[in-house]
Motif scaffolding. Sequence first.
Motif, PDB file in Angstrom:
ATOM      1  N   LEU A  29       0.832  -1.203   0.000  1.00  0.00           N
ATOM      2  CA  LEU A  29       0.000   0.000   0.000  1.00  0.00           C
ATOM      3  C   LEU A  29       0.869   1.256   0.000  1.00  0.00           C
ATOM      4  N   VAL A  30       1.910   1.260   0.796  1.00  0.00           N
ATOM      5  CA  VAL A  30       2.823   2.405   0.842  1.00  0.00           C
ATOM      6  C   VAL A  30       3.562   2.552  -0.491  1.00  0.00           C
ATOM      7  N   ALA A  31       3.995   1.427  -1.066  1.00  0.00           N
ATOM      8  CA  ALA A  31       4.699   1.482  -2.351  1.00  0.00           C
ATOM      9  C   ALA A  31       3.780   1.996  -3.449  1.00  0.00           C
ATOM     10  N   ARG A  32       2.532   1.539  -3.459  1.00  0.00           N
ATOM     11  CA  ARG A  32       1.576   2.009  -4.457  1.00  0.00           C
ATOM     12  C   ARG A  32       1.309   3.501  -4.287  1.00  0.00           C
ATOM     13  N   ALA A  75       3.308   5.753  -2.978  1.00  0.00           N
ATOM     14  CA  ALA A  75       4.498   6.500  -3.396  1.00  0.00           C
ATOM     15  C   ALA A  75       4.599   6.554  -4.917  1.00  0.00           C
ATOM     16  N   ALA A  76       4.319   5.434  -5.574  1.00  0.00           N
ATOM     17  CA  ALA A  76       4.380   5.403  -7.041  1.00  0.00           C
ATOM     18  C   ALA A  76       3.303   6.294  -7.635  1.00  0.00           C
ATOM     19  N   TYR A  77       2.096   6.244  -7.080  1.00  0.00           N
ATOM     20  CA  TYR A  77       1.010   7.069  -7.600  1.00  0.00           C
ATOM     21  C   TYR A  77       1.301   8.553  -7.384  1.00  0.00           C
ATOM     22  N   GLY A  78       1.928   8.884  -6.279  1.00  0.00           N
ATOM     23  CA  GLY A  78       2.282  10.274  -6.019  1.00  0.00           C
ATOM     24  C   GLY A  78       3.437  10.759  -6.884  1.00  0.00           C
ATOM     25  N   ALA A  79       4.355   9.863  -7.211  1.00  0.00           N
ATOM     26  CA  ALA A  79       5.524  10.248  -8.002  1.00  0.00           C
ATOM     27  C   ALA A  79       5.239  10.278  -9.501  1.00  0.00           C
ATOM     28  N   LEU A  80       4.266   9.510  -9.958  1.00  0.00           N
ATOM     29  CA  LEU A  80       4.000   9.414 -11.390  1.00  0.00           C
ATOM     30  C   LEU A  80       3.684  10.765 -12.040  1.00  0.00           C
ATOM     31  N   PRO A  81       2.753  11.565 -11.512  1.00  0.00           N
ATOM     32  CA  PRO A  81       2.484  12.847 -12.166  1.00  0.00           C
ATOM     33  C   PRO A  81       3.685  13.794 -12.145  1.00  0.00           C
ATOM     34  N   VAL A  82       4.416  13.804 -11.050  1.00  0.00           N
ATOM     35  CA  VAL A  82       5.571  14.696 -10.949  1.00  0.00           C
ATOM     36  C   VAL A  82       6.646  14.293 -11.948  1.00  0.00           C
TER      37      VAL A  82
END
Length: 86
Positions: A4-7, A9-16
């Motif tokens: 859940l934490v990895a997902r 982080a990935a979802y938050g980093a993808l747009p940036v």
Amino acid sequence: MVLLVARGAAYGALPVCSQTWFAWAAPEHPEAASVLFTASFQAAISLAGGAALDRSSLLGGVTAVLMLPVVRVHRSLAPSGRPGRT
């Protein structure tokens, strides 16, 4: 919990990361890069939603049936001079 934490982080980093990539690809046109980023992100979300509905035919069928009354109400409330109205 780790997944859940990895997902998250990935979802938050993808747009940036995507927006940075678009900006680096067209440094002389930042506005155009921003528009392309937004369009590509929205297209990806739409394609993912469409693929999910396509994979579950029952859910897709129920969604289509539930949308029929919404479309009818929308069309009945639309002004008569609106283009595309039959």
